[in-house]
Enzyme design. Sequence first.
Site, PDB file in Angstrom:
ATOM      1  N   HIS A 204       0.806  -1.231   0.000  1.00  0.00           N
ATOM      2  CA  HIS A 204       0.000   0.000   0.000  1.00  0.00           C
ATOM      3  C   HIS A 204       0.831   1.269   0.000  1.00  0.00           C
ATOM      4  O   HIS A 204       0.264   2.361   0.113  1.00  0.00           O
ATOM      5  CB  HIS A 204      -0.909   0.058   1.224  1.00  0.00           C
ATOM      6  CG  HIS A 204      -1.979  -0.976   1.253  1.00  0.00           C
ATOM      7  ND1 HIS A 204      -3.251  -0.752   0.775  1.00  0.00           N
ATOM      8  CD2 HIS A 204      -1.970  -2.256   1.692  1.00  0.00           C
ATOM      9  CE1 HIS A 204      -3.977  -1.839   0.939  1.00  0.00           C
ATOM     10  NE2 HIS A 204      -3.222  -2.771   1.496  1.00  0.00           N
TER      11      HIS A 204
ATOM     12  N   LYS B  27     -14.715   8.583  -3.523  1.00  0.00           N
ATOM     13  CA  LYS B  27     -15.954   8.873  -2.786  1.00  0.00           C
ATOM     14  C   LYS B  27     -16.505  10.236  -3.161  1.00  0.00           C
ATOM     15  O   LYS B  27     -17.720  10.401  -3.355  1.00  0.00           O
ATOM     16  CB  LYS B  27     -15.699   8.812  -1.275  1.00  0.00           C
ATOM     17  CG  LYS B  27     -15.348   7.404  -0.790  1.00  0.00           C
ATOM     18  CD  LYS B  27     -14.778   7.372   0.631  1.00  0.00           C
ATOM     19  CE  LYS B  27     -14.086   6.028   0.857  1.00  0.00           C
ATOM     20  NZ  LYS B  27     -13.254   6.002   2.083  1.00  0.00           N
TER      21      LYS B  27
ATOM     22  N   THR C  65      -8.561   6.794  -1.752  1.00  0.00           N
ATOM     23  CA  THR C  65      -9.891   6.244  -1.983  1.00  0.00           C
ATOM     24  C   THR C  65     -10.957   7.316  -1.750  1.00  0.00           C
ATOM     25  O   THR C  65     -12.058   7.217  -2.285  1.00  0.00           O
ATOM     26  CB  THR C  65     -10.167   5.039  -1.062  1.00  0.00           C
ATOM     27  OG1 THR C  65      -9.692   5.338   0.250  1.00  0.00           O
ATOM     28  CG2 THR C  65      -9.469   3.793  -1.572  1.00  0.00           C
TER      29      THR C  65
ATOM     30  N   LYS D  57      -8.350  14.004   5.192  1.00  0.00           N
ATOM     31  CA  LYS D  57      -7.545  12.779   5.155  1.00  0.00           C
ATOM     32  C   LYS D  57      -6.507  12.927   6.252  1.00  0.00           C
ATOM     33  O   LYS D  57      -6.386  13.996   6.848  1.00  0.00           O
ATOM     34  CB  LYS D  57      -6.888  12.590   3.788  1.00  0.00           C
ATOM     35  CG  LYS D  57      -6.149  13.823   3.245  1.00  0.00           C
ATOM     36  CD  LYS D  57      -5.580  13.569   1.858  1.00  0.00           C
ATOM     37  CE  LYS D  57      -6.573  13.822   0.739  1.00  0.00           C
ATOM     38  NZ  LYS D  57      -6.624  12.794  -0.272  1.00  0.00           N
ATOM     39  N   ARG D  58      -5.747  11.867   6.550  1.00  0.00           N
ATOM     40  CA  ARG D  58      -4.686  12.011   7.537  1.00  0.00           C
ATOM     41  C   ARG D  58      -3.764  13.156   7.141  1.00  0.00           C
ATOM     42  O   ARG D  58      -3.538  13.412   5.956  1.00  0.00           O
ATOM     43  CB  ARG D  58      -3.893  10.696   7.639  1.00  0.00           C
ATOM     44  CG  ARG D  58      -4.653   9.606   8.373  1.00  0.00           C
ATOM     45  CD  ARG D  58      -4.972   9.997   9.786  1.00  0.00           C
ATOM     46  NE  ARG D  58      -3.777  10.022  10.599  1.00  0.00           N
ATOM     47  CZ  ARG D  58      -3.477   9.116  11.521  1.00  0.00           C
ATOM     48  NH1 ARG D  58      -4.309   8.123  11.778  1.00  0.00           N
ATOM     49  NH2 ARG D  58      -2.363   9.214  12.215  1.00  0.00           N
TER      50      ARG D  58
ATOM     51  N   LYS E 227       0.899  14.280   1.649  1.00  0.00           N
ATOM     52  CA  LYS E 227      -0.452  14.588   1.165  1.00  0.00           C
ATOM     53  C   LYS E 227      -0.629  16.092   0.930  1.00  0.00           C
ATOM     54  O   LYS E 227      -1.604  16.542   0.351  1.00  0.00           O
ATOM     55  CB  LYS E 227      -1.501  14.075   2.146  1.00  0.00           C
ATOM     56  CG  LYS E 227      -1.520  12.547   2.292  1.00  0.00           C
ATOM     57  CD  LYS E 227      -2.575  12.103   3.297  1.00  0.00           C
ATOM     58  CE  LYS E 227      -2.499  10.620   3.636  1.00  0.00           C
ATOM     59  NZ  LYS E 227      -3.122   9.761   2.606  1.00  0.00           N
TER      60      LYS E 227
HETATM   61  C1  C3B Z   1      -2.983   3.901   2.321  1.00  0.00           C
HETATM   62  C2  C3B Z   1      -2.357   4.671   1.166  1.00  0.00           C
HETATM   63  O1  C3B Z   1      -1.655   5.772   1.682  1.00  0.00           O
HETATM   64  C3  C3B Z   1      -3.477   5.126   0.233  1.00  0.00           C
HETATM   65  O2  C3B Z   1      -2.944   5.763  -0.885  1.00  0.00           O
HETATM   66  C4  C3B Z   1      -4.316   3.929  -0.205  1.00  0.00           C
HETATM   67  O3  C3B Z   1      -5.436   4.352  -0.910  1.00  0.00           O
HETATM   68  C5  C3B Z   1      -4.769   3.125   1.001  1.00  0.00           C
HETATM   69  O4  C3B Z   1      -3.670   2.769   1.827  1.00  0.00           O
HETATM   70  C6  C3B Z   1      -5.493   1.854   0.614  1.00  0.00           C
HETATM   71  O5  C3B Z   1      -4.749   1.112  -0.287  1.00  0.00           O
HETATM   72  N1  C3B Z   1      -2.012   3.462   3.338  1.00  0.00           N
HETATM   73  C7  C3B Z   1      -2.378   3.568   4.657  1.00  0.00           C
HETATM   74  O6  C3B Z   1      -3.490   4.058   4.949  1.00  0.00           O
HETATM   75  N2  C3B Z   1      -1.551   3.142   5.637  1.00  0.00           N
HETATM   76  C8  C3B Z   1      -0.359   2.590   5.325  1.00  0.00           C
HETATM   77  N3  C3B Z   1       0.424   2.170   6.295  1.00  0.00           N
HETATM   78  C9  C3B Z   1       0.032   2.455   3.986  1.00  0.00           C
HETATM   79  C10 C3B Z   1      -0.828   2.911   2.997  1.00  0.00           C
END
Ligand code: C3B
Length: 841
Positions: free
Chosen positions: A374, A682, A678, A567-568, A573
């Site tokens: 991921h 949405k 994601t 988002k986080r 980001k």
């Molecule tokens: C996240 C990624 O940062 C996102 O881009 C991705 O859409 C999602 O996973 C789902 O695949 N991510 C996360 O939330 N935590 C992590 N440790 C690594 C990836």
Amino acid sequence: VEALIPEHQRDAWKKFQAKPWVSKDDFEKEVVRHVETTLARSMFNCDETAAYAAASLAFRDRLITEWNRTQQRQTFADTKRVYYLSLEFLMGRALDNAMLNVGLKNVAKEGLSELGFRIEDIINQEHDAALGNGGLGRLAACFLDSMASLNFPAWGYGLRYKYGIFKQEIVDGYQVEVPDYWLDFNPWEFPRHDIVVDVQFYGGVRKYQDDDGKNVAVWEGGEIVRAVAYDVPIPGFNTPTTNNMRLWSSKAASGEFDFQKFNSGDYESSVADQQRAETISAVLYPNDNLDRGKELRLKQQYFWVAASLYDIVRRFKKSKRAWSEFPDQIAIQLNDTHPTLAIVELQRILIDMEGLDWDEAWAIVTNTFGYTNHTVLPEALEKWSVPLFQNLLPRHLQIIYDINMFFLQSVERKFPGDRDMLARVSIIEESQPKMVRMAFLAIVGSHKVNGVAELHSDLIRTTIFKDFVKIFGPDKFTNVTNGITPRRWLHQANPRLSELIASKTGGLGFLKDLNVLNELEKFADDKEFKKEWAEIKYANKVKLAKYIKSTTGVTVNPSALFDIQVKRIHEYKRQQLNIFGVIHRYLTIKAMTAEERKKLAPRVSIFGGKAAPGYWMAKTIIHLINNVGAVVNKDPDVGDLLKVIFLEDYNVSKAEIITPASDISEHISTAGTEASGTSNMKFVLNGGLIIGTCDGANIEITREIGENNIFLFGNLAEDVEDLRHTHNYGSHTLDPDLVKVFDLIKSDAFGDAGAFGALTGSIEDHGDYYLVSDDFHSYIKTQALVDEAYKNQDEWITKTILSVARMGFFSSDRCINEYAEMIWNVEPLPVEKESGLGKEE
Ligand code: C3B
């Protein structure tokens, strides 16, 4: 299947078998019964909390009846099952989802109303199940919904954290973390005190040769912690299939505290063992995309993996099949590297406990596991120190060394004499101390490795895992682009839009086959339709405006352009790019004449998201956003033209209010850093446009909806490396507009500039790793295009309709079908509709 009840007593069981209720009267009867008996209350003291509890229990009863049937059906059918191992499941609320998935929300609404309650108030009583950080955890939750909705025999395995992700409070502009104790009332879980697994830690390994000359390893000593199963039913949409999520909770294996010590007056140490054991499942680590290498985290991982595998193997052994059939019966998907120890644990079970040969066992292991990557961020790739491993899991470390030895031997055969290659791909990094590279172990121990969007899957093939592509061949590496469940993210979050779509596409079928949305294309220029479409967006913005007012005290105009980034909080980001853009807009407004101001489209910039508690830069960004808001929101020159809002404690249930209310949302990561994203999906699915970089799933969203319907900007992933190199070794001049923004910050316009020195400094003096300055001009220009486009509401609405119509690809159902076909090789288990499903449209 064995049954404890003898043949001639089973008639009574069949006669009195629980039947799922369906009618409004039955629902009310169940609610009243739960209020009066389960909760020991009455109509005289049934408040909303009690009504929520009773309604949930009524639905839980229903779900568990279907759950039982599903499990029986799957056991009888004896087909291949999927186990999705995830350290995070960000489920959010369950009641609304349960009502919608079983098709009984209207029944419940009327029933509750007759009992004196508004369904919205009851739904809002529920505490989010927040056992995850962000995208990764929410993806796991969407996958469970899709697997059940598509009738796959599939279980999720995770940890039952006592504390989920912390609650965020904003105090004087700073983030403050408050523990999230969510279990004082959780009607959605079933404790299974009879399903326990004892998990071993520490100790040592004794090796000897048995009488047949076979090498034997015995892991002995150390301590034992007990895992107790908690089951959570996962209802599919419009199907009786109700799958299981099994979460493990830790407790002392002895069960109780040490009475000897207690009696002799040593109260504190009498409970110490008990507490030590319970600590394992106590808290979710609050880091997103960041690995901290703490021992307790490794303990969590092994505890969960060992309990889950014991459970899976026990179930397999009941079938009395040959071990070689294990991968025909079982697919295990590793959600990131967090469960990689499962590979080692299964090998250990097969060779140490079941007596299989290494090669036979290893073939079973590699055919069973699939690994999803991921992230490519180096700070997120898990590594564990060898000494820590040696101490906690001595036998596992030996097995890892053996896996590595056999693997490196095969590499040596394929690339004779390439010592650099061996060092690069070794599962053990020869650092000080040595480290176990979990991603490499996951690749070596799986038959498929996938990324989560096309660009991301290309990047892992060509950068971090490129040697492994040479070693294993390209077929082992694949892509499965992420998806989202339209049940929660359209039908539940945006009921009016869902209803409008249903009215034009012949019912709720689009929720099962999202490509049906395509039929909306023909309404893209339909005046009447567009009016309704726009009204729904406006109503969703009004709802969010009310929420903003009630939580922040700031009044925002629902006719303004709502620009949302939730988002986080992470430097990659780039919320900092967004807030610098906001400051630039503020400067622009201040410099305008009154006439010029009249032509500007009013904007509300909305932020939300948590920073990891130890991530100072992320916390600084939150602080800056809040301080900018405090200045801008009360500046009379600005008025309605710009408002800056930080929404506290962003979570799944808040996302359900926020997502349907965007005009534009921001997905502006440095190209090549966001694996997929994601929330971008949405927002578009809910009729918002996006401004974004060429990163993650933005690229495929563009391909699907058309480049006229998205605002892309910024440098491309392929140029990032060179730009970084130039920053560090060439000349690095900042964008002049960004300099003006920094000058304003440095003039203490948003409070003591010292507080933001590290943030501006990271860009000015420390290489601007995330390319904020490089992308600033393009970002500002593109935001100006957004302003222009928004002025033409008629075209804007057409764009949003066309976009929604073309979003079918991003259903997590498509995604799960791809996993099933390409990676798991499993089939859905057909169901007869014998159940008492609701039939709501
Ligand atoms: C996240 C990624 O940062 C996102 O881009 C991705 O859409 C999602 O996973 C789902 O695949 N991510 C996360 O939330 N935590 C992590 N440790 C690594 C990836």
